[in-house]
Design a protein around this motif. Structure first.
Motif, PDB file in Angstrom:
ATOM      1  N   GLY A   1       0.820  -1.198   0.104  1.00  0.00           N
ATOM      2  CA  GLY A   1      -0.006   0.195   0.005  1.00  0.00           C
ATOM      3  C   GLY A   1       0.797   1.450   0.043  1.00  0.00           C
ATOM      4  O   GLY A   1       2.049   1.103  -0.264  1.00  0.00           O
TER       5      GLY A   1
ATOM      6  N   TYR B   1      -3.870   3.859   1.352  1.00  0.00           N
ATOM      7  CA  TYR B   1      -4.236   2.700   0.585  1.00  0.00           C
ATOM      8  C   TYR B   1      -3.569   1.582   1.056  1.00  0.00           C
ATOM      9  O   TYR B   1      -2.401   1.584   1.551  1.00  0.00           O
ATOM     10  CB  TYR B   1      -4.215   2.863  -1.124  1.00  0.00           C
ATOM     11  CG  TYR B   1      -4.301   1.507  -1.859  1.00  0.00           C
ATOM     12  CD1 TYR B   1      -5.599   1.453  -2.312  1.00  0.00           C
ATOM     13  CD2 TYR B   1      -3.179   0.809  -2.088  1.00  0.00           C
ATOM     14  CE1 TYR B   1      -6.057   0.227  -3.004  1.00  0.00           C
ATOM     15  CE2 TYR B   1      -3.637  -0.435  -2.801  1.00  0.00           C
ATOM     16  CZ  TYR B   1      -4.903  -0.622  -3.421  1.00  0.00           C
ATOM     17  OH  TYR B   1      -5.421  -1.833  -4.045  1.00  0.00           O
TER      18      TYR B   1
ATOM     19  N   CYS C   1      -3.729  -3.149   0.949  1.00  0.00           N
ATOM     20  CA  CYS C   1      -4.412  -4.304   0.091  1.00  0.00           C
ATOM     21  C   CYS C   1      -3.443  -5.395   0.488  1.00  0.00           C
ATOM     22  O   CYS C   1      -2.143  -5.513   0.738  1.00  0.00           O
ATOM     23  CB  CYS C   1      -4.129  -4.212  -1.350  1.00  0.00           C
ATOM     24  SG  CYS C   1      -5.062  -5.464  -2.427  1.00  0.00           S
ATOM     25  N   GLN C   2      -4.242  -6.786   0.915  1.00  0.00           N
ATOM     26  CA  GLN C   2      -3.582  -7.831   1.098  1.00  0.00           C
ATOM     27  C   GLN C   2      -3.500  -8.941   0.046  1.00  0.00           C
ATOM     28  O   GLN C   2      -4.445  -8.719  -0.864  1.00  0.00           O
ATOM     29  CB  GLN C   2      -4.141  -8.542   2.462  1.00  0.00           C
ATOM     30  CG  GLN C   2      -5.706  -8.955   1.927  1.00  0.00           C
ATOM     31  CD  GLN C   2      -6.145  -9.585   3.396  1.00  0.00           C
ATOM     32  OE1 GLN C   2      -6.819  -8.919   4.195  1.00  0.00           O
ATOM     33  NE2 GLN C   2      -6.288 -11.033   3.509  1.00  0.00           N
TER      34      GLN C   2
ATOM     35  N   ARG D   1      -9.484  -0.546   3.124  1.00  0.00           N
ATOM     36  CA  ARG D   1      -8.550  -0.616   1.922  1.00  0.00           C
ATOM     37  C   ARG D   1      -8.254   0.992   1.781  1.00  0.00           C
ATOM     38  O   ARG D   1      -7.073   1.319   1.346  1.00  0.00           O
ATOM     39  CB  ARG D   1      -9.266  -1.023   0.560  1.00  0.00           C
ATOM     40  CG  ARG D   1      -8.187  -0.901  -0.592  1.00  0.00           C
ATOM     41  CD  ARG D   1      -8.752  -1.838  -1.804  1.00  0.00           C
ATOM     42  NE  ARG D   1      -8.354  -3.311  -1.602  1.00  0.00           N
ATOM     43  CZ  ARG D   1      -8.561  -4.106  -2.358  1.00  0.00           C
ATOM     44  NH1 ARG D   1      -8.715  -3.666  -3.752  1.00  0.00           N
ATOM     45  NH2 ARG D   1      -8.239  -5.265  -2.099  1.00  0.00           N
ATOM     46  N   HIS D   2      -9.286   1.920   1.811  1.00  0.00           N
ATOM     47  CA  HIS D   2      -9.003   3.437   1.789  1.00  0.00           C
ATOM     48  C   HIS D   2      -9.278   4.108   2.925  1.00  0.00           C
ATOM     49  O   HIS D   2     -10.524   3.808   3.569  1.00  0.00           O
ATOM     50  CB  HIS D   2      -9.972   3.853   0.575  1.00  0.00           C
ATOM     51  CG  HIS D   2      -9.664   3.139  -0.628  1.00  0.00           C
ATOM     52  ND1 HIS D   2      -8.861   3.499  -1.562  1.00  0.00           N
ATOM     53  CD2 HIS D   2     -10.385   2.133  -1.325  1.00  0.00           C
ATOM     54  CE1 HIS D   2      -8.716   2.582  -2.700  1.00  0.00           C
ATOM     55  NE2 HIS D   2      -9.861   1.721  -2.641  1.00  0.00           N
TER      56      HIS D   2
END
Length: 655
Positions: free
Chosen positions: A533, A554, A556-557, A570-571
């Motif tokens: 991110g 931001y 993300c996985q 996520r955001h």
């Protein structure tokens, strides 16, 4: 209230400020953006350096930021940092993390990869691998700054500084001279009264303070009260003695007593198979910290710090009494042709005595654990302008034995306005005592067809090893004069040996003296995956009286083998507007937005806080604030109570 209306209010305030600015001709009382970028920080390398030269993703929340934001607690002040997720779960409790993993721990607590320090004293609890924000309470007027590192800090701070380090630094006694009286009232924070008095005697400065407060309740889904209010009483002191020949000596202590109301649901193995009780947990938190520091004429520095910390937390289901003794030595050598070298060593002893409950036990119930550590860091110059920082911390703890945490950081200033930095680091999280030794009944189903009741149990694993992280980071900073600054960071984190839960086969047993059918859940190492991110923060000076700050992150996985979720949005973003209508009248509005968390069923939400302060004279200040103004009440996390809209009024007087 809609977002469009909020933006309209902010723009209207800005327009009004422009008119008044032309009439009055006064500057902002805050530091300029250029000065903010050059604030000296210590957390990134354990030595003083300007913020804009630190090879790490670091944000500083200044004393003025805290004051103007209207934050009523340390946890709320952290909302001003991009990449830090703040979710208020009840009136008292928070789920706080950096760069993901806000999922619940084995015992239901949160944030096991974030290390938090207050003046070098760790408030991360190894018993549950978390921070009890409900008792991390300070007189905010005494906080000098909060330095927040997003990313690992294991090479300096050791285990559990995995995804971030928060270093809360209080003001010296010399900076808090004279008297201060504070009183406030509100709809959620019902009342606060505080005093502080500082004085000098020769080369020594002293202060004492006290604080009392009562908090109201959060809300259930139907709007009724959740019965989770709190009261607090605190006393503390600090002394600073400065002598150029013998060094400086700091000594401080505090004592706090907190009463937290709970509506507690406890599983039991006999009818009716659960009890619901309204209880009040009485928590005691106290500490003593001493630090001696001597600066040589050649530019070196020697520091020794020791602290004692006691947390007696008789939580309804999993209480404990934790005593910590810590000793730390650090030596910074004078600058040489090989660079600037810092070495140190530390010793920590933790004595934890857990409470045994009808459906929970730790074996053994009392643990005495020690940690020994050594660290070294060298910062050298490359090509006359670039800097290379190499660091390594080696620890030995009772849980997992030896752990090593190296880091490599590189800083490249392109010119006076632009710079790049990059880092590769390794960090570890050691298992908590509950993960290693706990035996907990989480729920009980009544018997079916005259059979046995079914107990769902979580069972610790004494063979767990530490979780590991390899973090890759790159950052860019830009400052365009005194008008705008930009700070951008991207990261790619690789996690291995993460602890996860696996359900075992049912069996029949006598548990806590009662025959039951057990459905067990065991803990194992073996989960691995990646998280990537970025974070962005920009500050914009609109005119002589107005400023905007925008932050965005931001997250993300990717490729978790056991389908673990990091349980973070996520955001997320925030927008802060600051304006001086007059040197006596100041307005701040903070708009926060948190994206949804599908794994927890949490929907996105917005949060608006507004703070207006008026200072009629040099000694008096009145402030009016509102929090969570967009909604009557809002849910910020899973399995939580709703946080209601609230307002407060505060009056302070210096003498």
């Amino acid at each position: 209230m809609s977002i469009q209306k909020v933006v309209a209010v902010i723009l209207a305030a800005w327009t009004a400020s422009c008119v008044i600015a032309q009439q009055r001709g006064k500057d902002l009382s805050e530091m300029s953006i250029e000065e903010l970028m050059k604030i000296e920080v210590t957390s990134a390398s354990k030595k003083t350096q300007p913020l804009n030269t630190a090879p790490a993703a670091i944000t500083v929340i200044t004393h003025d930021d805290i004051k103007r934001s209207g934050a009523r607690s340390l946890a709320e002040a952290l909302r001003l940092v991009p990449g830090i997720q703040i979710a208020r779960t009840t009136q008292n409790y928070y789920a706080i993390t950096a760069r993901g993993f806000n999922n619940a721990n084995f015992d239901g607590s949160f944030g096991n990869k974030l290390l938090v320090l207050i003046d070098g004293r760790s408030i991360y609890i190894p018993y549950t691998s978390t921070v009890y924000w409900e008792v991390a309470d300070l007189l905010l007027e005494d906080v000098d700054r909060i330095e927040v590192i997003r990313g690992p800090g294991g090479s300096l701070y050791g285990a559990n500084a995995v995804n971030g380090v928060i270093n809360i630094i209080t003001r010296s006694a010399a900076a808090t001279q004279g008297g201060l009286l504070i009183g406030s009232a509100g709809t959620l924070e019902l009342e606060r009264e505080a005093f502080r008095y500082g004085w000098k005697q020769g080369d020594a400065a002293f202060r004492i303070f006290g604080k009392h407060g009562n908090d109201g309740d959060s809300r259930l889904d139907d709007g009724s009260r959740a019965g989770d209010g709190r009261n607090l009483n605190e006393l503390g002191f600090r002394s600073d003695i400065s002598d150029s020949k013998h060094g400086s000596l700091m000594f401080q202590g505090n004592y706090g007593r907190f009463g937290i109301n709970e509506s507690d649901v406890t599983p039991i193995l006999t009818p009716p198979y659960q009890s619901i009780d309204a209880v009040k947990d009485m928590i005691t938190a106290s500490s003593l910290v001493g630090r001696w520091q001597l600066d040589d004429k050649a530019g070196g520095q020697t520091a020794i710090q020791a602290y004692y910390d006691l947390l007696d937390y008789p939580y309804t289901n999993s209480g404990s009494k934790t005593t910590t003794w810590d000793l730390d030595f650090q030596r910074q050598f004078p600058q040489s042709k090989f660079g600037s070298l810092i070495v140190g060593m530390g010793y920590r002893f933790v004595d934890n005595d857990s409470m045994q409950e009808p459906t929970q036990e730790l074996l053994p119930p009392r643990r005495r654990d020690t940690t020994f550590s050594l660290f070294a860091q060298n910062q050298s110059t490359v090509n006359k302008v670039d800097t290379l920082t190499l660091g390594l911390k080696v620890e030995h703890n009772t849980y997992t034995g030896f752990e090593y945490q190296p880091s490599v950081r590189y800083f490249h200033p392109v010119d006076a306005s632009h710079s790049w930095w990059g880092a590769v680091s390794r960090a570890v999280r050691t298992p908590s005592q509950t993960e290693l030794n706990d035996h907990l009944v989480t729920a009980v189903d009544p018997p079916v067809n005259s059979g046995l009741p079914t107990a769902y149990e979580s069972i610790g694993n004494p063979n767990l090893v530490s979780e590991h992280l390899i973090a890759n980071e790159i950052g860019y900073r830009m400052q365009a004069g005194d008008r705008i600054s930009l700070d951008v960071t991207a990261f790619y984190n690789i996690y291995t040996d993460l602890i996860y839960m696996v359900q075992g086969d049912p069996y029949t047993s006598i548990e806590f003296g009662t025959p039951v059918t057990v459905i067990p859940t065991y803990l194992r190492n073996g989960e691995h995956g990646n998280v990537f991110g970025g974070e962005l923060e920009t500050k914009l000076k609109l005119n002589r009286r107005s400023r905007l700050t925008f932050g965005y992150s931001y997250l993300c996985q990717d490729h978790f083998s056991k389908d673990t979720s990091i349980d973070s949005p996520r955001h997320q973003a925030f927008l802060r507007f600051s304006n001086d209508f007059h040197h006596k009248l100041k307005l701040d509005a903070m708009l926060y937005w948190y994206g949804d968390i599908p794994s927890l069923g949490v929907t996105s939400y917005e949060k608006l806080d507004v703070h207006l302060s008026w200072k009629p004279d040099e000694f008096t200040e009145a402030s009016l604030g509102g929090q969570d103004l967009l909604h009557r009440q809002s849910l910020q996390f899973a399995n939580s109570y709703a946080i209601p809209r609230s307002i407060y009024f505060q009056l302070s007087r210096r003498f």
